[in-house]
Design an enzyme around this catalytic site. Structure first.
Site, mmCIF file in Angstrom:
data_model
loop_
_atom_site.group_PDB
_atom_site.id
_atom_site.type_symbol
_atom_site.label_atom_id
_atom_site.label_comp_id
_atom_site.label_asym_id
_atom_site.label_seq_id
_atom_site.Cartn_x
_atom_site.Cartn_y
_atom_site.Cartn_z
ATOM 1 N N ASP A 7 -18.245 6.178 36.294
ATOM 2 C CA ASP A 7 -17.256 5.863 35.416
ATOM 3 C C ASP A 7 -16.327 6.958 34.726
ATOM 4 O OD1 ASP A 7 -15.638 4.133 33.637
ATOM 5 O OD2 ASP A 7 -16.962 3.440 32.690
ATOM 6 N N ALA A 8 -15.048 7.226 35.022
ATOM 7 C CA ALA A 8 -14.205 8.002 34.374
ATOM 8 C C ALA A 8 -13.630 7.609 33.107
ATOM 9 C CB ALA A 8 -13.254 8.617 35.248
ATOM 10 N N ASN A 9 -13.610 6.295 32.777
ATOM 11 C CA ASN A 9 -13.124 5.807 31.567
ATOM 12 C C ASN A 9 -11.653 6.091 31.325
ATOM 13 O OD1 ASN A 9 -16.267 5.995 30.671
ATOM 14 N ND2 ASN A 9 -14.965 4.366 29.725
ATOM 15 N N LYS B 29 -21.495 8.005 33.131
ATOM 16 C CA LYS B 29 -20.211 8.649 32.944
ATOM 17 C C LYS B 29 -19.698 9.946 33.766
ATOM 18 C CE LYS B 29 -19.497 5.255 30.007
ATOM 19 N NZ LYS B 29 -18.360 3.979 30.517
ATOM 20 N N ASN C 114 -18.089 -3.895 22.621
ATOM 21 C CA ASN C 114 -17.631 -2.504 22.233
ATOM 22 C C ASN C 114 -16.409 -2.073 22.793
ATOM 23 O OD1 ASN C 114 -18.258 -0.810 24.737
ATOM 24 N ND2 ASN C 114 -19.553 -2.257 24.935
ATOM 25 N N LYS D 155 -25.504 3.159 36.091
ATOM 26 C CA LYS D 155 -24.196 3.837 35.902
ATOM 27 C C LYS D 155 -24.096 5.129 34.926
ATOM 28 C CE LYS D 155 -20.342 1.816 33.896
ATOM 29 N NZ LYS D 155 -19.283 0.808 33.607
ATOM 30 N N TYR E 160 -26.259 -3.142 28.975
ATOM 31 C CA TYR E 160 -26.394 -1.714 28.303
ATOM 32 C C TYR E 160 -27.964 -1.748 27.697
ATOM 33 C CZ TYR E 160 -21.320 -2.007 27.891
ATOM 34 O OH TYR E 160 -20.007 -1.980 27.895
ATOM 35 N N ASN F 140 -17.951 8.817 26.101
ATOM 36 C CA ASN F 140 -17.659 8.906 27.200
ATOM 37 C C ASN F 140 -16.497 9.830 27.518
ATOM 38 O OD1 ASN F 140 -15.085 7.650 26.678
ATOM 39 N ND2 ASN F 140 -15.983 5.728 26.858
ATOM 40 N N GLU G 203 -15.538 4.053 38.992
ATOM 41 C CA GLU G 203 -14.733 3.323 38.201
ATOM 42 C C GLU G 203 -13.564 3.872 37.299
ATOM 43 O OE1 GLU G 203 -17.501 1.256 35.669
ATOM 44 O OE2 GLU G 203 -16.130 0.945 33.932
ATOM 45 N N ASP H 282 -12.781 -8.323 30.878
ATOM 46 C CA ASP H 282 -13.959 -8.618 29.849
ATOM 47 C C ASP H 282 -13.146 -9.719 28.812
ATOM 48 O OD1 ASP H 282 -15.374 -8.700 27.388
ATOM 49 O OD2 ASP H 282 -15.670 -6.819 27.113
ATOM 50 N N LYS I 273 4.974 -13.518 20.254
ATOM 51 C CA LYS I 273 5.780 -13.287 21.322
ATOM 52 C C LYS I 273 4.868 -13.121 22.472
ATOM 53 C CE LYS I 273 9.381 -10.306 20.695
ATOM 54 N NZ LYS I 273 10.137 -9.172 20.116
ATOM 55 N N GLU J 60 -22.092 -6.374 33.528
ATOM 56 C CA GLU J 60 -22.565 -5.133 33.018
ATOM 57 C C GLU J 60 -23.835 -5.251 32.078
ATOM 58 O OE1 GLU J 60 -19.400 -2.739 30.913
ATOM 59 O OE2 GLU J 60 -20.655 -0.880 31.195
ATOM 60 N N GLU K 77 -11.229 -3.230 32.796
ATOM 61 C CA GLU K 77 -11.776 -3.442 31.458
ATOM 62 C C GLU K 77 -10.853 -3.204 30.479
ATOM 63 O OE1 GLU K 77 -14.800 -0.239 31.520
ATOM 64 O OE2 GLU K 77 -14.086 0.252 29.786
ATOM 65 N N TYR L 202 -24.181 8.106 29.210
ATOM 66 C CA TYR L 202 -23.296 8.731 28.584
ATOM 67 C C TYR L 202 -23.393 10.220 28.257
ATOM 68 C CZ TYR L 202 -21.523 3.934 27.515
ATOM 69 O OH TYR L 202 -20.862 2.826 27.676
ATOM 70 N N HIS M 182 -16.933 -5.946 32.147
ATOM 71 C CA HIS M 182 -17.299 -5.065 31.050
ATOM 72 C C HIS M 182 -18.042 -5.856 29.913
ATOM 73 C CE1 HIS M 182 -16.080 -3.160 27.286
ATOM 74 N NE2 HIS M 182 -16.633 -1.996 28.140
HETATM 75 MG MG LIG Z 1 -16.083 1.514 32.093
#
Ligand SMILES: [Mg+2]
Length: 388
Positions: free
Chosen positions: A212-214, A183, A53, A181, A342, A19, A238, A291, A100, A340, A264, A155, A321
């Site tokens: 989706d630009a991740n 990327k 993933n 979707k 895949y 991605n 996204e 997620d 903590k 989602e 995500e 992708y 996600h």
């Molecule tokens: Mg994403």
């Protein structure tokens, strides 16, 4: 009743894709088996889970901290008041002993992966699907077994050209998906727009594209994409900027008034709450992608859903996600907006029970005890190797 043993193993889910931020050539995940002494159908109940993933295997943390804390606890302290099942909240609290606050990503995947395996065991002990148990305990009692799913693909990979990209998207549509979707951010804006045009040329009425630009873009780039993407009717835009840059996200609402999606890479209720407080997202159109398998599991996801309710968000704005059956169960049990998927990646861990088909963008979950892994043969074979 007690948990006899918890096993974990890191397995490869490597793939030649990338991605805008990472490639998946060395990607792994943790598979977990929670072995109990509760007998159903003549065999001990075993709960399974895995993390989705993107965050790699978590074995060291599990072995050094979280598994020993569960096994060292008095087993009486891990069961419900009636004494007839394990109590996921109590087990979660035992894992969180001496931890903590803050810094959630350090351990949220390890705890979350064990937690989902616990829920699989709890639902199997009640001999019902997890979505049924969730609807009864936390919802309106009536699961919606028909769940919206979209095909995450598009992708970047070596040798990809526009005709292959169109073929890929067509194959998702042919398999029953209505939303696909792609990327973005791994090529220039100009090239990304050409790819979007290519995909849109093969979609029909009622079919939509998400991008989706991740988390790749700085503010200027995110704004440039916002302006350019505004010409389309996308399903969503996204994760434009860094997942923790809430000001960037909030600024984009001035440049993009169509649906956006993110979340995500936020791994706790508190991080999700900061997004809701400061990210400028709009409960009437935007989507949340937390997620459970990466963010402390289902115990924490229930806290996140409660937080969302307090802030005026419906669970139906959540489309997690990860493309796994854990989130499918939450969607069916508690009214999330979908999940989602895949279609060609991360197998055998992603996907649906065998025989489940996508029809008009939806799957219908079968009646399988627990999360339903036993209904997916290639997956349960891997899981049983761990527990054998
Ligand atoms: Mg994403």
């Amino acid at each position: 009743m007690k948990i006899v043993e918890i096993r974990e193993k890191t397995v490869a889910i490597s793939s030649p894709i990338r991605n805008a931020y990472i490639d998946f050539s060395k990607m792994t995940l943790s598979l977990v088996a929670v072995i109990t002494d509760v007998i159903r159908d003549g065999k001990p109940v075993i709960g399974y889970g895995f993390n989705s993933n993107g965050r790699y295997g978590q074995g060291t943390l599990m072995r050094e901290r979280f598994i020993p804390r569960i096994l060292e606890a008095d087993s009486q302290d891990l069961v419900n008041d009636a004494g007839d099942n394990f109590d996921p909240d109590k087990i979660w609290a035992s894992m969180f002993t001496n931890e903590k606050p803050g810094g959630h990503g350090e351990r949220s995947v390890a705890i979350g992966t064990v937690d989902v395996a616990i829920w699989d065991a709890v639902a199997k002990i009640e001999e019902k699907p997890l979505f049924q148990l969730l609807a009864e305990r936390y919802g309106n009692g009536k699961p919606e077994r028909r769940v919206f799913v979209y095909a995450a693909g598009g992708y970047y990979y070596p040798g990809q050209d526009h005709s292959k990209l169109k073929d890929e998207m067509r194959s998702y549509i042919d398999r029953g998906y209505t939303v696909v979707k792609k990327k973005i951010g791994g090529a220039s804006l100009e090239e990304d727009l050409k790819r979007i045009d290519s995909i849109l040329s093969v979609l029909q009425d009622g079919q939509k594209l998400a991008v989706d630009a991740n988390g790749r873009f700085d503010l200027d780039t995110a704004i440039a994409y916002s302006k350019a993407l505004s010409q389309y009717d996308l399903f969503w835009y996204e994760e434009p900027g860094d997942p923790l840059d809430f000001e960037l996200q909030a600024t984009l609402r001035n440049y993009y008034d169509k649906p956006m999606a993110t979340g995500e890479d936020l791994f706790s209720m508190q991080d999700a709450r900061n997004l809701i407080r400061y990210g400028g997202l709009r409960p009437d159109r935007d989507w949340l992608q937390f997620d459970c398998a990466l963010s402390y599991g289902l115990v924490e996801y229930l806290r996140t859903l409660e937080m969302l309710r307090q802030h005026g968000w419906s669970p139906s704005r959540c489309i997690p996600h990860g493309g796994h059956q854990m989130s499918l169960n939450i969607a069916a049990g508690l009214g999330l907006g979908g999940n989602e998927s895949y279609p060609d990646l991360f197998q055998p861990y992603g996907g649906f029970p065998d025989g489940v088909k996508v029809e008009d963008g939806y799957v219908t979950l079968p009646d399988l005890p627990g999360i339903g892994f036993e209904g997916k043969r290639d997956l349960i074979e891997e899981m049983r190797k761990l527990s054998a």
